[in-house]
Design an enzyme around this catalytic site. Structure first.
Site, PDB file in Angstrom:
ATOM      1  CG  LEU A  58     -36.377  26.699 -11.897  1.00 21.51           C
ATOM      2  CD1 LEU A  58     -35.333  27.836 -11.649  1.00 21.51           C
ATOM      3  CD2 LEU A  58     -37.086  26.390 -10.650  1.00 21.51           C
ATOM      4  CB  ALA A  59     -38.129  27.029 -18.646  1.00 20.32           C
ATOM      5  CD  GLU A  60     -37.295  21.141 -16.022  1.00 16.82           C
ATOM      6  OE1 GLU A  60     -38.416  21.871 -16.388  1.00 16.82           O
ATOM      7  OE2 GLU A  60     -36.875  21.291 -14.989  1.00 16.82           O
ATOM      8  CD  GLN A  82     -32.466  20.854 -10.009  1.00 19.28           C
ATOM      9  OE1 GLN A  82     -33.607  21.220  -9.428  1.00 19.28           O
ATOM     10  NE2 GLN A  82     -31.640  22.053  -9.821  1.00 19.28           N
ATOM     11  CG  PHE A  83     -34.089  15.181  -9.404  1.00 22.56           C
ATOM     12  CD1 PHE A  83     -33.770  14.399  -8.465  1.00 22.56           C
ATOM     13  CD2 PHE A  83     -33.944  16.650  -8.907  1.00 22.56           C
ATOM     14  CE1 PHE A  83     -32.970  14.444  -7.405  1.00 22.56           C
ATOM     15  CE2 PHE A  83     -33.131  16.755  -7.671  1.00 22.56           C
ATOM     16  CZ  PHE A  83     -32.896  15.474  -6.795  1.00 22.56           C
ATOM     17  CG  ASP A  84     -35.167  10.472 -12.021  1.00 21.04           C
ATOM     18  OD1 ASP A  84     -36.387  11.074 -11.406  1.00 21.04           O
ATOM     19  OD2 ASP A  84     -34.196   9.955 -11.414  1.00 21.04           O
ATOM     20  N   GLY A  85     -37.400  12.774 -13.075  1.00 20.39           N
ATOM     21  CA  GLY A  85     -38.720  12.888 -13.315  1.00 20.39           C
ATOM     22  C   GLY A  85     -39.286  14.500 -14.037  1.00 20.39           C
ATOM     23  CG  PHE A  86     -37.315  17.843 -12.344  1.00 23.25           C
ATOM     24  CD1 PHE A  86     -38.373  17.219 -11.637  1.00 23.25           C
ATOM     25  CD2 PHE A  86     -36.458  18.505 -11.604  1.00 23.25           C
ATOM     26  CE1 PHE A  86     -38.572  17.052 -10.369  1.00 23.25           C
ATOM     27  CE2 PHE A  86     -36.584  18.342 -10.227  1.00 23.25           C
ATOM     28  CZ  PHE A  86     -37.623  17.934  -9.620  1.00 23.25           C
ATOM     29  N   PRO A  89     -41.017  17.711 -19.184  1.00 27.07           N
ATOM     30  CG  PRO A  89     -41.445  19.320 -17.495  1.00 27.07           C
ATOM     31  CD  PRO A  89     -40.987  17.849 -17.770  1.00 27.07           C
ATOM     32  CG  HIS A 129     -36.707  14.135  -6.590  1.00 25.81           C
ATOM     33  ND1 HIS A 129     -38.123  14.760  -6.562  1.00 25.81           N
ATOM     34  CD2 HIS A 129     -36.042  15.395  -6.386  1.00 25.81           C
ATOM     35  CE1 HIS A 129     -38.131  16.164  -6.477  1.00 25.81           C
ATOM     36  NE2 HIS A 129     -36.853  16.447  -6.365  1.00 25.81           N
TER      37      HIS A 129
END
Lengths: 336, 380
Positions: A58-60, A82-86, A89, A129
């Site tokens: 889990l590391a964008e 996975q989602f826009d707000g992620f 990073p 999200h």
């Protein structure tokens, strides 16, 4: 032709691209065994193996940054955020590395990455999200930014994105994931509209309404509703946010004299601001009224019980059409 | 607020591997010795020659900055053994992902001097084709390249090839999230990557103790990556350590982490003033561990080098410096329209229009006095 949902169309596009080119690899969180949180990659790990559908830690920043290294090596990675707000990073790797390496190396190194980003609101999710971060990437030279609004475009444009030697941000309208439509899986890419081309999706004569991604459906509904009111609205699906294909917008505005732009992202420095400014520069003498922006508010994405107020809907688009036409509207009486 | 630590204090010191001591004595090391058994007199003198040459490059480039010929230069003074020893362990098919300070590595890897200097003079983004020398472009965003190296190495593994990627990084970079993420990915996918950290003790003005409470190489085992601390001023030990890591990578052993303990004798860049943050005593201590002096002493004592040999090497270095100066000051200014080149592979109509507008603007100066460069640019 097959009737597919937007997620199924993306899945089919990924599958076709992987079949055609062994250098295409998918990377992301939960995309393998689970098939992605939206099941977009369902079945691909089973069919192509874990070396081509890579479940990552889990590391964008690492998802994007290692994809850069793979691209150096000649791979064509397709990253799922996975989602826009992620995506934040991974922002540095996208804007400082992915976008600039071709220029930095004077054309020697290519970055044929595709970065898939489910984006936008309307699905009742908690914060991070439902965001629309596309303007950050449109602002960054070196990136292409596209957003399909229907299953056929989702399929075709994804294949074009993967085939492109430029890095492409592919924004998926997640609230349209279950929208179904006819998809020609075997149509030749060479015969398809260009990835960067806008398209008139409903002809009209009075007002030009420009949108993209999740709001194209809403814009079409607004155009239908306006007809009942005696107003003919021409709807243009941008499809490509960088570059914007201005030719059909200018052609339309020169006929209608009125421009409305709708997007979910906040108004200030959103894509609507750029389009309004450009059309004003280039079509000023044709405009009968100032361009109108119908956008999300300049607020953090609100709790989901409030999102129906934040997101432009059919009525807010019609209100914008009224503003463009000089009819009584929500801003009537506001002097400045 | 506690006082800033200058050295890591949270854990007992690691064993620092060494083959040649600061006074030029060859010592044994159980781990490293097997990796340098083939190193003969010729190799040792060539390692020395490489260090002399890149020090000379560094001195010349620093002078060129002081003379206004380059905008900025990141000196490598003091780090010659780390750069030479590591790059000499890298095979042709391996790929190097440097920081901005590996100009010595770039030179030895085969990058040409006009290219190396052009970046710092401001004429070009990077001066070499990464695929010609298998070395990526200088990386200024701290630590970003460690992910690129890891991804590249994942690709090597996916192809089943015997090669590796090596990522250079500094002690300061180990505070960056990208470095953490790269080690997680490298360990998860057993990527054939070597993390080569030059602990030069200062990240601009921040001491290494601020970056890490434990010896930097001591962090790697927490990721499942073996960490090795080596005397970074001992070129033979650095060569051996990097060969150790390379063998692990190429034989499917996965990633390794090397901390080369060295010292940046000069400023961070020519824009920096280290007298504001570090003392003379520290500099004197490290000067006594100079990487060139110790190998020179060893070679002289062993009869592998004499005055004539030294003079020949110095003459070589002077010739390279002259070439560097000549190359640097004669790099032509880039054409104006080249600013628009290579942003995209395919046509981007919005940018294409902007380019065309500027081309017309420049063309409008045609024929006017003093407008030569604009006219020239408009034709490109």
């Amino acid at each position: 032709m097959s009737k597919l949902s937007l997620t199924q169309a993306i899945n089919a596009g990924l599958r076709r691209a992987m079949e055609e080119d062994p250098k295409v690899v998918l990377m992301g969180e939960d995309i393998g065994t689970l098939g992605g949180v939206f099941r977009v990659t369902d079945g691909l790990m089973k069919d192509f193996g874990s070396h081509r559908v890579i479940d990552t830690p889990l590391a964008e920043s690492a998802i994007i940054g290692t994809a850069v290294g793979l691209a150096y090596r000649g791979f064509r990675p397709v990253c799922e955020i996975q989602f826009d707000g992620f995506i934040y990073p991974g922002f540095d790797q996208i804007v400082s590395q992915v976008a600039k390496l071709h220029a930095r190396t004077h054309g020697k190194v290519r970055m044929p990455l595709t970065i898939r980003v489910p984006f936008g609101g309307g699905i009742g999710s908690p914060e991070h999200h439902s965001e629309s971060p596309e303007a950050y990437f449109v602002h960054t030279s070196g990136l292409r930014v596209i957003s399909p609004s229907n299953p056929q475009d989702a399929y075709t444009m994804l294949r074009q994105a993967i085939a492109s030697d430029d890095p492409v941000l592919y924004f998926e309208p997640k609230r349209r994931y279950h929208t179904k439509g006819e998809v020609d899986l075997d149509a030749a890419l060479s015969a398809a509209p260009l990835m960067g081309a806008a398209r008139v999706v409903a002809p009209g004569t009075d007002v030009t309404l420009v949108s993209y991604g999740p709001l194209v459906r809403t814009a079409l509904d607004a155009a239908t509703a306006a007809t009942a009111d005696g107003v003919s609205v021409e709807v243009i699906d941008l499809r490509s946010l960088s570059p914007v294909d201005y030719a059909p917008i200018m052609e339309s505005v020169r006929r209608t004299g009125r421009l409305v732009i709708a997007h979910e992202a906040g108004k200030t420095l959103g894509l609507g601001a750029e389009i309004a400014a450009t059309i004003t520069e280039r079509c000023f003498n044709y405009l009968e009224s100032a361009p109108v922006r119908i956008t999300g508010f300049d607020i953090p994405y609100p709790p989901s019980k409030l999102e129906k107020h934040h997101l432009p809907d059919l009525d807010r688009m019609l209100d914008g059409v009224d503003r463009a036409l000089g009819r009584t509207n929500s801003q009537t009486g506001m002097e400045d | 607020m506690t006082q800033t630590r200058h050295e890591p204090t949270g854990q007992a010191a690691m064993k620092m591997h060494q083959l040649i001591t600061a006074d030029g004595t060859r010592v044994g090391d159980e781990l490293l010795d097997p990796f340098v058994q083939d190193v003969d007199e010729n190799t040792l003198t060539s390692l020395y020659r490489d260090m002399v040459v890149i020090r000379r490059i560094d001195v010349e480039a620093t002078a060129l900055q002081r003379q206004g010929q380059v905008a900025l230069w990141p000196p490598m003074l003091g780090q010659e053994a780390s750069q030479v020893g590591s790059v000499r362990a890298v095979e042709k098919d391996d790929f190097i992902f440097p920081t901005y300070r590996e100009n010595g590595v770039a030179y030895i890897r085969g990058a040409k001097l006009p290219g190396i200097m052009g970046t710092w003079r401001g004429n070009m983004n990077t001066g070499w084709d990464p695929y010609e020398v298998n070395m990526a472009t200088p990386q200024i965003i701290i630590g970003a390249q460690t992910l690129h190296a890891t991804g590249y190495a994942m690709g090597i593994a996916m192809e089943g090839k015997e090669a590796m990627a090596i990522a250079y990084l500094g002690d300061g970079a180990t505070s960056q999230g990208d470095v953490h993420e790269s080690m997680v990915f490298a360990a998860s996918f057993q990527a054939p990557v070597v993390f080569f950290c030059q602990n030069n003790h200062w990240a601009i003005s921040e001491p290494v103790g601020l970056q890490s409470a434990v010896p930097i190489a001591g962090r790697a085992p927490g990721y499942g990556i073996p960490g090795l601390q080596v005397d970074g001023n001992d070129v033979l030990a650095v060569l051996a350590a990097t060969r150790w890591a390379a063998r692990r990578a190429r034989s499917g052993g996965g990633p390794s982490f090397i901390e080369a303990v060295t010292y940046r004798m000069g400023p961070h860049t020519t824009a920096d003033d280290p007298t504001r943050y570090r003392g003379v005593t520290e500099l004197e201590e490290w000067a006594a561990k100079d990487p060139l002096d110790r190998l020179r002493t060893y070679l002289l004592n062993a009869g592998m080098l004499d005055a004539a040999g030294e003079a020949a090497i110095a003459a070589d270095a002077d010739a390279v410096a002259a070439e560097l100066r000549d190359a640097c000051i004669n790099i032509p200014d880039p054409e104006p329209m080249s600013a628009f080149a290579d942003i995209y592979v395919d046509a981007h109509p919005v940018l294409d229009r902007e380019r065309e507008q500027y081309r017309r603007y420049l063309a409008s100066f045609a024929g006017q006095p003093g407008a030569g460069h604009q006219v020239q640019g408009s034709a490109s």
